[in-house]
Design a protein around this motif. Sequence first.
Motif, PDB file in Angstrom:
ATOM      1  N   ILE A   6       0.838  -1.191   0.000  1.00 38.77           N
ATOM      2  CA  ILE A   6       0.000   0.000   0.000  1.00 38.77           C
ATOM      3  C   ILE A   6       0.880   1.251   0.000  1.00 38.77           C
ATOM      4  O   ILE A   6       0.663   2.195  -0.759  1.00 38.77           O
ATOM      5  CB  ILE A   6      -0.922   0.001   1.226  1.00 38.77           C
ATOM      6  N   LYS A   7       1.899   1.262   0.873  1.00 40.92           N
ATOM      7  CA  LYS A   7       2.781   2.431   0.946  1.00 40.92           C
ATOM      8  C   LYS A   7       3.550   2.618  -0.357  1.00 40.92           C
ATOM      9  O   LYS A   7       3.760   3.743  -0.819  1.00 40.92           O
ATOM     10  CB  LYS A   7       3.745   2.267   2.122  1.00 40.92           C
ATOM     11  N   ASN A   8       3.985   1.512  -0.939  1.00 40.60           N
ATOM     12  CA  ASN A   8       4.720   1.602  -2.202  1.00 40.60           C
ATOM     13  C   ASN A   8       3.850   2.185  -3.305  1.00 40.60           C
ATOM     14  O   ASN A   8       4.322   2.908  -4.180  1.00 40.60           O
ATOM     15  CB  ASN A   8       5.234   0.225  -2.621  1.00 40.60           C
ATOM     16  N   PHE A   9       2.550   1.851  -3.281  1.00 43.01           N
ATOM     17  CA  PHE A   9       1.623   2.381  -4.280  1.00 43.01           C
ATOM     18  C   PHE A   9       1.623   3.902  -4.224  1.00 43.01           C
ATOM     19  O   PHE A   9       1.743   4.590  -5.246  1.00 43.01           O
ATOM     20  CB  PHE A   9       0.220   1.833  -4.037  1.00 43.01           C
ATOM     21  N   PHE A  10       1.478   4.446  -3.006  1.00 44.35           N
ATOM     22  CA  PHE A  10       1.443   5.895  -2.876  1.00 44.35           C
ATOM     23  C   PHE A  10       2.827   6.510  -3.032  1.00 44.35           C
ATOM     24  O   PHE A  10       2.955   7.671  -3.418  1.00 44.35           O
ATOM     25  CB  PHE A  10       0.826   6.281  -1.530  1.00 44.35           C
ATOM     26  N   ALA A  11       3.886   5.737  -2.740  1.00 44.67           N
ATOM     27  CA  ALA A  11       5.233   6.247  -2.978  1.00 44.67           C
ATOM     28  C   ALA A  11       5.460   6.466  -4.465  1.00 44.67           C
ATOM     29  O   ALA A  11       6.067   7.462  -4.881  1.00 44.67           O
ATOM     30  CB  ALA A  11       6.266   5.269  -2.419  1.00 44.67           C
ATOM     31  N   ARG A  12       4.966   5.531  -5.289  1.00 43.79           N
ATOM     32  CA  ARG A  12       5.080   5.705  -6.735  1.00 43.79           C
ATOM     33  C   ARG A  12       4.262   6.911  -7.193  1.00 43.79           C
ATOM     34  O   ARG A  12       4.676   7.660  -8.079  1.00 43.79           O
ATOM     35  CB  ARG A  12       4.622   4.439  -7.458  1.00 43.79           C
ATOM     36  N   ASP A 129     -16.020 -23.074 -30.265  1.00 44.32           N
ATOM     37  CA  ASP A 129     -15.735 -22.349 -31.507  1.00 44.32           C
ATOM     38  C   ASP A 129     -14.976 -21.052 -31.271  1.00 44.32           C
ATOM     39  O   ASP A 129     -14.609 -20.364 -32.224  1.00 44.32           O
ATOM     40  CB  ASP A 129     -17.045 -22.042 -32.251  1.00 44.32           C
ATOM     41  N   PHE A 130     -14.769 -20.673 -29.998  1.00 36.93           N
ATOM     42  CA  PHE A 130     -14.056 -19.432 -29.718  1.00 36.93           C
ATOM     43  C   PHE A 130     -12.595 -19.561 -30.126  1.00 36.93           C
ATOM     44  O   PHE A 130     -11.945 -20.566 -29.864  1.00 36.93           O
ATOM     45  CB  PHE A 130     -14.133 -19.077 -28.237  1.00 36.93           C
ATOM     46  N   ALA A 131     -12.076 -18.493 -30.726  1.00 34.24           N
ATOM     47  CA  ALA A 131     -10.663 -18.480 -31.105  1.00 34.24           C
ATOM     48  C   ALA A 131      -9.772 -18.411 -29.882  1.00 34.24           C
ATOM     49  O   ALA A 131      -8.618 -18.851 -29.907  1.00 34.24           O
ATOM     50  CB  ALA A 131     -10.393 -17.283 -32.011  1.00 34.24           C
ATOM     51  N   VAL A 132     -10.284 -17.862 -28.797  1.00 33.34           N
ATOM     52  CA  VAL A 132      -9.571 -17.780 -27.520  1.00 33.34           C
ATOM     53  C   VAL A 132     -10.633 -17.801 -26.430  1.00 33.34           C
ATOM     54  O   VAL A 132     -11.749 -17.337 -26.634  1.00 33.34           O
ATOM     55  CB  VAL A 132      -8.720 -16.489 -27.456  1.00 33.34           C
ATOM     56  N   GLN A 133     -10.302 -18.344 -25.262  1.00 31.37           N
ATOM     57  CA  GLN A 133     -11.320 -18.557 -24.245  1.00 31.37           C
ATOM     58  C   GLN A 133     -11.657 -17.314 -23.427  1.00 31.37           C
ATOM     59  O   GLN A 133     -12.672 -17.289 -22.736  1.00 31.37           O
ATOM     60  CB  GLN A 133     -10.875 -19.687 -23.293  1.00 31.37           C
ATOM     61  N   GLY A 134     -10.829 -16.295 -23.462  1.00 32.64           N
ATOM     62  CA  GLY A 134     -11.132 -15.099 -22.691  1.00 32.64           C
ATOM     63  C   GLY A 134      -9.988 -14.102 -22.726  1.00 32.64           C
ATOM     64  O   GLY A 134      -9.005 -14.280 -23.445  1.00 32.64           O
ATOM     65  N   VAL A 135     -10.150 -13.025 -21.933  1.00 34.02           N
ATOM     66  CA  VAL A 135      -9.117 -12.006 -21.786  1.00 34.02           C
ATOM     67  C   VAL A 135      -8.614 -12.079 -20.343  1.00 34.02           C
ATOM     68  O   VAL A 135      -9.414 -12.098 -19.406  1.00 34.02           O
ATOM     69  CB  VAL A 135      -9.666 -10.598 -22.086  1.00 34.02           C
ATOM     70  N   TYR A 136      -7.299 -12.093 -20.170  1.00 36.24           N
ATOM     71  CA  TYR A 136      -6.718 -12.321 -18.849  1.00 36.24           C
ATOM     72  C   TYR A 136      -5.735 -11.215 -18.489  1.00 36.24           C
ATOM     73  O   TYR A 136      -5.164 -10.542 -19.368  1.00 36.24           O
ATOM     74  CB  TYR A 136      -6.012 -13.681 -18.816  1.00 36.24           C
ATOM     75  N   PHE A 137      -5.545 -11.031 -17.161  1.00 39.27           N
ATOM     76  CA  PHE A 137      -4.723  -9.939 -16.663  1.00 39.27           C
ATOM     77  C   PHE A 137      -3.800 -10.419 -15.544  1.00 39.27           C
ATOM     78  O   PHE A 137      -4.019 -11.469 -14.934  1.00 39.27           O
ATOM     79  CB  PHE A 137      -5.607  -8.805 -16.118  1.00 39.27           C
ATOM     80  N   ARG A 138      -2.787  -9.583 -15.277  1.00 35.68           N
ATOM     81  CA  ARG A 138      -1.900  -9.761 -14.124  1.00 35.68           C
ATOM     82  C   ARG A 138      -2.006  -8.511 -13.252  1.00 35.68           C
ATOM     83  O   ARG A 138      -2.338  -7.432 -13.743  1.00 35.68           O
ATOM     84  CB  ARG A 138      -0.437  -9.932 -14.568  1.00 35.68           C
ATOM     85  N   CYS A 139      -1.678  -8.667 -11.958  1.00 34.15           N
ATOM     86  CA  CYS A 139      -1.651  -7.536 -11.038  1.00 34.15           C
ATOM     87  C   CYS A 139      -0.356  -7.615 -10.235  1.00 34.15           C
ATOM     88  O   CYS A 139      -0.307  -8.265  -9.190  1.00 34.15           O
ATOM     89  CB  CYS A 139      -2.863  -7.556 -10.104  1.00 34.15           C
ATOM     90  N   PRO A 140       0.701  -6.967 -10.715  1.00 29.49           N
ATOM     91  CA  PRO A 140       2.006  -7.059 -10.038  1.00 29.49           C
ATOM     92  C   PRO A 140       1.966  -6.626  -8.580  1.00 29.49           C
ATOM     93  O   PRO A 140       2.744  -7.112  -7.768  1.00 29.49           O
ATOM     94  CB  PRO A 140       2.895  -6.122 -10.863  1.00 29.49           C
ATOM     95  N   ARG A 168      -5.045   1.980   7.707  1.00 31.13           N
ATOM     96  CA  ARG A 168      -6.462   2.242   7.479  1.00 31.13           C
ATOM     97  C   ARG A 168      -6.703   3.431   6.563  1.00 31.13           C
ATOM     98  O   ARG A 168      -7.520   3.363   5.639  1.00 31.13           O
ATOM     99  CB  ARG A 168      -7.190   2.446   8.813  1.00 31.13           C
ATOM    100  N   GLY A 169      -6.028   4.550   6.817  1.00 30.80           N
ATOM    101  CA  GLY A 169      -6.292   5.749   6.034  1.00 30.80           C
ATOM    102  C   GLY A 169      -5.953   5.588   4.570  1.00 30.80           C
ATOM    103  O   GLY A 169      -6.786   5.849   3.695  1.00 30.80           O
ATOM    104  N   LEU A 170      -4.723   5.172   4.271  1.00 32.77           N
ATOM    105  CA  LEU A 170      -4.300   5.017   2.884  1.00 32.77           C
ATOM    106  C   LEU A 170      -5.092   3.922   2.180  1.00 32.77           C
ATOM    107  O   LEU A 170      -5.478   4.063   1.014  1.00 32.77           O
ATOM    108  CB  LEU A 170      -2.811   4.701   2.826  1.00 32.77           C
ATOM    109  N   ALA A 270      -5.225  11.560  -4.819  1.00 36.25           N
ATOM    110  CA  ALA A 270      -4.310  10.854  -5.730  1.00 36.25           C
ATOM    111  C   ALA A 270      -4.725   9.414  -5.991  1.00 36.25           C
ATOM    112  O   ALA A 270      -4.088   8.729  -6.792  1.00 36.25           O
ATOM    113  CB  ALA A 270      -2.897  10.866  -5.136  1.00 36.25           C
ATOM    114  N   SER A 271      -5.770   8.956  -5.345  1.00 33.16           N
ATOM    115  CA  SER A 271      -6.187   7.549  -5.501  1.00 33.16           C
ATOM    116  C   SER A 271      -6.568   7.249  -6.942  1.00 33.16           C
ATOM    117  O   SER A 271      -7.101   8.108  -7.658  1.00 33.16           O
ATOM    118  CB  SER A 271      -7.368   7.245  -4.585  1.00 33.16           C
ATOM    119  N   GLU A 272      -6.304   6.043  -7.345  1.00 30.54           N
ATOM    120  CA  GLU A 272      -6.639   5.600  -8.697  1.00 30.54           C
ATOM    121  C   GLU A 272      -6.784   4.087  -8.678  1.00 30.54           C
ATOM    122  O   GLU A 272      -6.424   3.430  -7.690  1.00 30.54           O
ATOM    123  CB  GLU A 272      -5.554   6.021  -9.681  1.00 30.54           C
TER     124      GLU A 272
END
Length: 441
Positions: A6-12, A129-140, A168-170, A270-272
């Motif tokens: 969490i702290k690293n997120f806001f540090a970035r 019949d789908f050319a691909v089964q779905g769309v996938y993501f990563r969350c580093p 709690r706050g961040l 600054a939250s996103e």
Amino acid sequence: MAPSKIKNFFARKKAEAKLKFGVAGPGRKLNSTAPPPTSSSKASSSKGDVYVPPKRSEPSAQAKAAANAALARFEGKDKKEFNTSLAAIRAQVRKELEAEKKAKEADVAEHDGERQSSTEQQDAEAKKDFAVQGVYFRCPMIGEEVLPYKEWKVKIKEFLYEQLAADRGLTACLIIYNCNPKDKAEVCIETLSKCIENIVNNPNEEKYKKIRMTNRMFCEKIKVCEGALEFLHAVGFAEIELDGEPHLIWSEDNIEPDCSVEVLLEALKASEPIPLELDRNLQVLLPSQVKRSNLPPDFFRVSPEEIKREQQLRTEALEQAQILKTKAMREKEELRTINRYKFSLIRIRFPNGVYLQGTFNVYEKLSQVYDFVHSCLMHESAEFTLVSPGGQKFDDPEMQEKSLYDLRLVPTVVFNFSYENESKSLTDYLKEELMLLIQSF
């Protein structure tokens, strides 16, 4: 380990936006707990009018025989039970009605189960019949799993709530933005920011330090958002009752240790969203394994039902109009088609017949497709170009800086791979470990 994320997120964020964040210390749980709800129920009964039987004449022999038969049926029953037979009948009727209701529910459930089974079977057939089964993501920020978007949203929410006790706050700032619909989150952040800015800019004004929790603005803009109350507690508000109504009262003594109102206010602004990275879902296929270009719902901006309806209306309109399309009409229809999609399925066909397949966002640049192919080649430094089925080469540097959307390479495209210049003599293409990905039937 977890709080540092969490702290690293806001540090970035601090490094990117040059915000002056402080260091958030460990939080503490609220000691006040609401008393368990209690409920009581009182049975009430009411007496009906006393029944006065009418005077009857002496029963006939036939009536007496019927009465004796009835008594025989109740043989072994005491007088009291016999006198309450009306209640027993009502109970029996109620029992049978409940049994009938359960039978109907079971019948409906059975039919729903059959329909669901049929729908699931149809979905399973469609997926083949789908050319691909779905769309996938990563969350580093959280882990290295590769998951669909919806599963990541659940996982992100679980992760954030696990961090509330430590930061709690961040963490509350990130919960507001990541665990609520975007429009509600933005309204909530705007309202909270205004409340906190009033306290910072007017430290001697007591009216800004009190929020009535039954206030319509509070209920519609703040209370409805997850994380909002946790943020208010962290920034110095405590719940108390005034004049019979719940209020939030601000005090500097209630602020999270080693933190400040200014720090939390900047963090809120600054939250996103916690970033997700699109996984290429890399596949290496033989020609016989390349399926038709049917794409799963994850690729679309709208639902498949809406697309089918739109296509049907367009077909009907064309049949009625029976007119030739102008160039402008064709371009407009092309744009309408590609605007349905969020992702594009890119395939690269190599001279040996093998296909390389990957998923891209429609706004990614063509150069990113080139980078993807480079990373898969046995000879990564080799020069190559991608050629459309019509023979157009996509090797112009200016062209490679355009998006797949701008180049109309949506929703699917097949490029032919070709070595260029000194690399033309090469006969090897994909890395050996990637060739092992070819699935056997």
